[in-house]
Scaffold this motif. Structure first.
Motif, PDB file in Angstrom:
ATOM      1  N   VAL A 258      55.067  61.189  45.777  1.00 52.64           N
ATOM      2  CA  VAL A 258      53.829  60.114  45.559  1.00 52.64           C
ATOM      3  C   VAL A 258      54.066  59.117  46.737  1.00 52.64           C
ATOM      4  CG1 VAL A 258      53.548  60.554  43.086  1.00 52.64           C
ATOM      5  CG2 VAL A 258      55.576  59.129  43.945  1.00 52.64           C
ATOM      6  N   ASP A 259      53.270  58.488  47.164  1.00 57.34           N
ATOM      7  CA  ASP A 259      53.266  57.597  48.136  1.00 57.34           C
ATOM      8  C   ASP A 259      52.148  56.327  47.833  1.00 57.34           C
ATOM      9  OD1 ASP A 259      55.411  58.412  50.097  1.00 57.34           O
ATOM     10  OD2 ASP A 259      53.821  60.066  50.326  1.00 57.34           O
ATOM     11  N   THR A 260      52.502  55.336  47.773  1.00 54.93           N
ATOM     12  CA  THR A 260      51.617  54.069  47.513  1.00 54.93           C
ATOM     13  C   THR A 260      51.190  53.184  48.410  1.00 54.93           C
ATOM     14  OG1 THR A 260      52.661  54.347  45.188  1.00 54.93           O
ATOM     15  CG2 THR A 260      51.349  52.336  45.823  1.00 54.93           C
ATOM     16  N   ALA A 261      49.880  52.799  48.685  1.00 48.47           N
ATOM     17  CA  ALA A 261      49.648  52.045  49.648  1.00 48.47           C
ATOM     18  C   ALA A 261      49.341  50.696  48.685  1.00 48.47           C
ATOM     19  CB  ALA A 261      48.241  52.079  50.434  1.00 48.47           C
ATOM     20  N   LEU A 262      50.472  49.545  48.714  1.00 48.57           N
ATOM     21  CA  LEU A 262      50.314  48.586  47.825  1.00 48.57           C
ATOM     22  C   LEU A 262      49.693  47.368  48.671  1.00 48.57           C
ATOM     23  CD1 LEU A 262      51.023  47.505  45.167  1.00 48.57           C
ATOM     24  CD2 LEU A 262      53.442  47.099  45.745  1.00 48.57           C
ATOM     25  N   LEU A 263      48.890  46.805  48.426  1.00 42.75           N
ATOM     26  CA  LEU A 263      48.074  45.708  49.245  1.00 42.75           C
ATOM     27  C   LEU A 263      47.965  44.610  48.419  1.00 42.75           C
ATOM     28  CD1 LEU A 263      44.769  47.952  50.185  1.00 42.75           C
ATOM     29  CD2 LEU A 263      47.091  47.626  51.336  1.00 42.75           C
ATOM     30  N   THR A 264      48.245  43.354  49.452  1.00 43.31           N
ATOM     31  CA  THR A 264      47.992  41.815  48.924  1.00 43.31           C
ATOM     32  C   THR A 264      47.385  41.347  50.065  1.00 43.31           C
ATOM     33  OG1 THR A 264      49.010  40.163  47.552  1.00 43.31           O
ATOM     34  CG2 THR A 264      50.188  41.239  49.533  1.00 43.31           C
ATOM     35  N   ILE A 265      47.077  39.956  49.737  1.00 46.33           N
ATOM     36  CA  ILE A 265      46.230  39.011  50.381  1.00 46.33           C
ATOM     37  C   ILE A 265      47.495  37.992  51.184  1.00 46.33           C
ATOM     38  CG2 ILE A 265      44.711  37.129  51.203  1.00 46.33           C
ATOM     39  CD1 ILE A 265      43.460  39.868  50.481  1.00 46.33           C
ATOM     40  N   ASP A 266      47.633  37.975  52.444  1.00 49.33           N
ATOM     41  CA  ASP A 266      48.555  37.310  53.141  1.00 49.33           C
ATOM     42  C   ASP A 266      47.400  35.890  53.698  1.00 49.33           C
ATOM     43  OD1 ASP A 266      49.577  36.043  56.019  1.00 49.33           O
ATOM     44  OD2 ASP A 266      51.206  36.566  54.458  1.00 49.33           O
TER      45      ASP A 266
ATOM     46  N   PRO B 265      48.018  40.334  43.304  1.00 52.11           N
ATOM     47  CA  PRO B 265      48.455  38.936  44.053  1.00 52.11           C
ATOM     48  C   PRO B 265      49.872  38.822  44.423  1.00 52.11           C
ATOM     49  CG  PRO B 265      47.685  38.977  41.489  1.00 52.11           C
ATOM     50  CD  PRO B 265      48.074  40.121  41.967  1.00 52.11           C
ATOM     51  N   PRO B 266      49.830  37.943  45.631  1.00 49.87           N
ATOM     52  CA  PRO B 266      50.949  37.845  46.318  1.00 49.87           C
ATOM     53  C   PRO B 266      51.996  37.718  45.347  1.00 49.87           C
ATOM     54  CG  PRO B 266      49.320  36.690  47.608  1.00 49.87           C
ATOM     55  CD  PRO B 266      48.639  37.102  46.363  1.00 49.87           C
TER      56      PRO B 266
ATOM     57  N   PRO C  28      37.270  42.426  42.178  1.00 50.90           N
ATOM     58  CA  PRO C  28      37.583  43.382  40.837  1.00 50.90           C
ATOM     59  C   PRO C  28      38.879  43.813  40.562  1.00 50.90           C
ATOM     60  CG  PRO C  28      37.090  44.561  43.064  1.00 50.90           C
ATOM     61  CD  PRO C  28      36.641  43.095  43.389  1.00 50.90           C
ATOM     62  N   ASP C  29      39.880  43.254  41.489  1.00 51.07           N
ATOM     63  CA  ASP C  29      41.277  43.257  41.021  1.00 51.07           C
ATOM     64  C   ASP C  29      41.744  42.018  40.276  1.00 51.07           C
ATOM     65  OD1 ASP C  29      42.159  45.855  42.111  1.00 51.07           O
ATOM     66  OD2 ASP C  29      41.313  45.262  43.992  1.00 51.07           O
ATOM     67  N   GLY C  30      41.022  40.882  40.214  1.00 61.91           N
ATOM     68  CA  GLY C  30      41.425  39.817  39.301  1.00 61.91           C
ATOM     69  C   GLY C  30      42.459  38.973  40.265  1.00 61.91           C
ATOM     70  N   LEU C  31      42.127  38.874  41.552  1.00 62.40           N
ATOM     71  CA  LEU C  31      43.456  38.186  42.445  1.00 62.40           C
ATOM     72  C   LEU C  31      42.883  36.730  42.284  1.00 62.40           C
ATOM     73  CD1 LEU C  31      43.159  40.256  45.671  1.00 62.40           C
ATOM     74  CD2 LEU C  31      44.626  40.619  43.739  1.00 62.40           C
ATOM     75  N   LEU C  32      41.863  36.210  41.947  1.00 65.21           N
ATOM     76  CA  LEU C  32      41.720  34.855  41.700  1.00 65.21           C
ATOM     77  C   LEU C  32      41.917  34.338  40.542  1.00 65.21           C
ATOM     78  CD1 LEU C  32      38.550  34.270  43.947  1.00 65.21           C
ATOM     79  CD2 LEU C  32      40.787  33.787  44.623  1.00 65.21           C
ATOM     80  N   GLY C  33      42.250  35.145  39.658  1.00 63.72           N
ATOM     81  CA  GLY C  33      42.492  34.673  38.086  1.00 63.72           C
ATOM     82  C   GLY C  33      41.016  34.553  37.217  1.00 63.72           C
ATOM     83  N   GLY C  34      41.121  33.897  36.067  1.00 62.93           N
ATOM     84  CA  GLY C  34      39.685  33.825  35.434  1.00 62.93           C
ATOM     85  C   GLY C  34      38.795  32.850  35.878  1.00 62.93           C
ATOM     86  N   GLU C  35      39.056  31.830  36.696  1.00 67.41           N
ATOM     87  CA  GLU C  35      37.897  31.132  36.863  1.00 67.41           C
ATOM     88  C   GLU C  35      37.950  30.785  38.464  1.00 67.41           C
ATOM     89  OE1 GLU C  35      37.540  27.396  34.835  1.00 67.41           O
ATOM     90  OE2 GLU C  35      37.163  28.429  32.894  1.00 67.41           O
ATOM     91  N   PHE C  36      36.865  30.524  39.275  1.00 67.78           N
ATOM     92  CA  PHE C  36      37.205  30.246  40.937  1.00 67.78           C
ATOM     93  C   PHE C  36      35.667  29.823  41.244  1.00 67.78           C
ATOM     94  CE2 PHE C  36      36.425  34.803  39.491  1.00 67.78           C
ATOM     95  CZ  PHE C  36      34.904  34.974  39.721  1.00 67.78           C
ATOM     96  N   THR C  37      35.609  29.305  42.518  1.00 68.47           N
ATOM     97  CA  THR C  37      34.545  28.712  43.051  1.00 68.47           C
ATOM     98  C   THR C  37      33.882  29.945  43.685  1.00 68.47           C
ATOM     99  OG1 THR C  37      35.576  27.820  44.930  1.00 68.47           O
ATOM    100  CG2 THR C  37      35.420  26.413  43.159  1.00 68.47           C
TER     101      THR C  37
ATOM    102  N   ALA D  90      38.773  37.891  53.476  1.00 65.56           N
ATOM    103  CA  ALA D  90      40.297  38.421  53.620  1.00 65.56           C
ATOM    104  C   ALA D  90      40.371  40.006  53.589  1.00 65.56           C
ATOM    105  CB  ALA D  90      41.214  37.823  52.858  1.00 65.56           C
ATOM    106  N   VAL D  91      39.671  40.644  52.504  1.00 59.20           N
ATOM    107  CA  VAL D  91      39.694  41.759  52.003  1.00 59.20           C
ATOM    108  C   VAL D  91      38.804  42.535  53.182  1.00 59.20           C
ATOM    109  CG1 VAL D  91      38.921  43.810  50.698  1.00 59.20           C
ATOM    110  CG2 VAL D  91      40.144  41.764  49.556  1.00 59.20           C
ATOM    111  N   ALA D  92      37.586  41.990  53.551  1.00 65.76           N
ATOM    112  CA  ALA D  92      36.889  42.886  54.619  1.00 65.76           C
ATOM    113  C   ALA D  92      37.224  42.575  56.117  1.00 65.76           C
ATOM    114  CB  ALA D  92      35.309  42.255  54.580  1.00 65.76           C
ATOM    115  N   GLY D  93      38.044  41.628  56.224  1.00 65.96           N
ATOM    116  CA  GLY D  93      38.630  41.364  57.758  1.00 65.96           C
ATOM    117  C   GLY D  93      37.422  40.667  58.564  1.00 65.96           C
ATOM    118  N   GLU D  94      36.516  40.302  58.184  1.00 66.89           N
ATOM    119  CA  GLU D  94      35.466  39.782  59.024  1.00 66.89           C
ATOM    120  C   GLU D  94      34.883  38.700  58.078  1.00 66.89           C
ATOM    121  OE1 GLU D  94      33.030  42.773  59.821  1.00 66.89           O
ATOM    122  OE2 GLU D  94      32.087  43.205  57.990  1.00 66.89           O
TER     123      GLU D  94
END
Length: 218
Positions: free
Chosen positions: A24-32, A109-110, A157-166, A176-180
């Motif tokens: 098994v190999d895992t691509a574990l991603l987050t936002i910097d 999340p980071p 979809p991964d809930g990185l921002l928590g429950g509420e966000f602007t 950041a995810v799209a890279g553009e």
């Protein structure tokens, strides 16, 4: 039934067939904040270079348990539940022998990576992952495409921002995810039908308070 007594249409038992090793190999991603979408890599314990956290499947172990063990042992990351991505089975993918890899992916999340062992792990931009062993670059490429596809059609979809966000925070995350950069009005139209207003606004800060949203219940 005794497994050894089972015979297929050719009269062979399971023991008559060669078996590959399964990894098994895992691509574990987050936002910097400065690099955008990044992937966790671990230093190889033997040999030069870096790799995705992974391991061989042990007897009596599920794939999910092997993934959790590899993340804990290789990176000291706990409590992450990656999902299966694809089986990589090219015959020449591993110079150690016939090895199938069941690739997994997760976006966290980071702060979920705060426990990682810094001197033996690194976070690398997905568009410049460096030279990796085996086909780990292809696993990252496929994982990023899968994640970006999910973010194109749904808000965080991964809930990185928590429950509420602007809406601005949501757009910046998706950029950041799209890279553009993403066009504001187009993004809002694509997402607003999947959001619901909380009735709350941001507190403090400069300028006019911004309305807070959450992902609409499905």
């Amino acid at each position: 039934m005794d497994k050894r007594s089972h015979r297929d249409s050719h009269g062979k038992s399971l023991e008559d067939y060669p078996r590959p090793s399964v990894a098994v190999d895992t691509a574990l991603l987050t936002i910097d904040p400065t690099q955008g979408l990044v992937v966790l890599q671990v230093r190889r314990p033997s040999g030069p270079g870096w790799a995705l956290p992974g391991t061989f499947l042990h007897e009596g172990e599920t794939l999910a348990d092997a993934v959790k063990r590899s993340l804990a042992d290789k990176a000291n990351v706990q409590g992450v539940l990656p999902r299966q991505l694809q089986v990589f089975d090219a015959l020449d993918r591993d110079d150690r022998g016939w090895v199938l890899s069941v690739a997994h992916v997760a976006v966290v999340p980071p702060e979920r990576l705060a426990t990682r062992v810094v001197d033996s792990t690194r976070l690398v931009p997905v568009n410049a992952p460096g030279r990796l062993v085996y086909d780990h670059d292809k696993i990252i490429e496929l994982a990023v495409a899968e994640v970006r596809g999910r973010y194109q059609v749904g808000p965080d979809p991964d809930g990185l921002l928590g429950g509420e966000f602007t809406l601005r925070d949501l757009r910046l995350l998706h950029e950041a995810v799209a890279g553009e950069p993403l066009q504001r009005d187009t993004f809002r139209r694509a997402m607003e039908g999947q959001l619901e207003a909380t009735g709350n606004v941001t507190a403090g800060g400069r300028g006019r308070p911004a309305e807070l949203f959450r992902r609409a219940a499905k």
